[in-house]
Design an enzyme around this catalytic site. Structure first.
Site, PDB file in Angstrom:
ATOM      1  CG  ASP A  65     -15.222  -1.108   9.944  1.00 55.31           C
ATOM      2  OD1 ASP A  65     -16.345  -0.745   9.363  1.00 55.31           O
ATOM      3  OD2 ASP A  65     -14.523  -0.441  10.333  1.00 55.31           O
ATOM      4  CG  LEU A  66     -15.770  -8.350   6.448  1.00 55.18           C
ATOM      5  CD1 LEU A  66     -16.957  -9.010   6.734  1.00 55.18           C
ATOM      6  CD2 LEU A  66     -15.205  -8.408   4.950  1.00 55.18           C
TER       7      LEU A  66
END
Length: 179
Positions: A44-45
């Site tokens: 994920d970011l």
């Protein structure tokens, strides 16, 4: 065949282009200039750490496909002081909205002394935190974060350290090497 180990910094997309209409975000293209390689799995970011990229579709599938149960180890900073009951729940597997997880290997560890995160994790004097080493063999969306939240300890920082036999050892954020 190329296999790249990349230490994905916080705030970097796990793709080579940003298709959002908002402000531009950093992508893999800001770091890796080898054509024809693709991520084997995702981070994920707001997660950091080991990302494998390859030009070999079979290897990519073997790493990313949950059927192969490739172990992935994370260093996880969580809110609160994790007790033995929470650790045991993770070891048994926890029930999430999309079903139960497989049992995890988990232990409390000392602060691993990682690189500083930018931006830093929010520090609160009144709320303790601790670190876990957690290994899973699935790869559901935001699984580690959902697992720690399910036992009452939201994740503050998540760093993937190992995928199968490959580790992040020796790579600083944004660095990569071909093996």
């Amino acid at each position: 065949m190329a296999l790249i180990l990349f230490n994905k910094p916080y705030g970097v997309l796990c793709q080579f282009t940003d298709e959002s209409t908002g402000p531009p975000r950093r992508t893999l293209a800001d770091f890796i200039d080898i054509p024809g390689v693709y991520p084997a799995g995702r981070l994920d970011l707001d997660s950091e750490g080991l990302l494998l990229l390859t030009d070999d579709g079979r290897l990519q599938a073997r790493i990313a496909d949950p059927r192969f149960k490739t172990p992935k180890t994370y260093l996880v900073q969580v809110e609160g002081d994790v007790d033995s009951a929470a650790l045991e729940a993770l070891r048994r597997g926890v029930r999430l909205k999309d079903g139960p997880t497989l049992p995890a290997e988990v232990e409390r560890i000392d602060d691993p002394g990682l690189w500083p995160r930018d931006p830093p994790v929010r520090f609160r004097k009144s709320v303790p935190d601790c670190w876990l080493r957690l290994t899973i063999r699935e790869g559901r969306n935001r699984q580690v974060r959902r697992m720690t939240a399910a036992v009452g300890h939201p994740t503050l920082r998540l760093v993937r350290w190992r995928i199968g036999e490959w580790t992040l050892d020796g790579l600083q954020p944004g660095q990569w090497r071909v093996i």
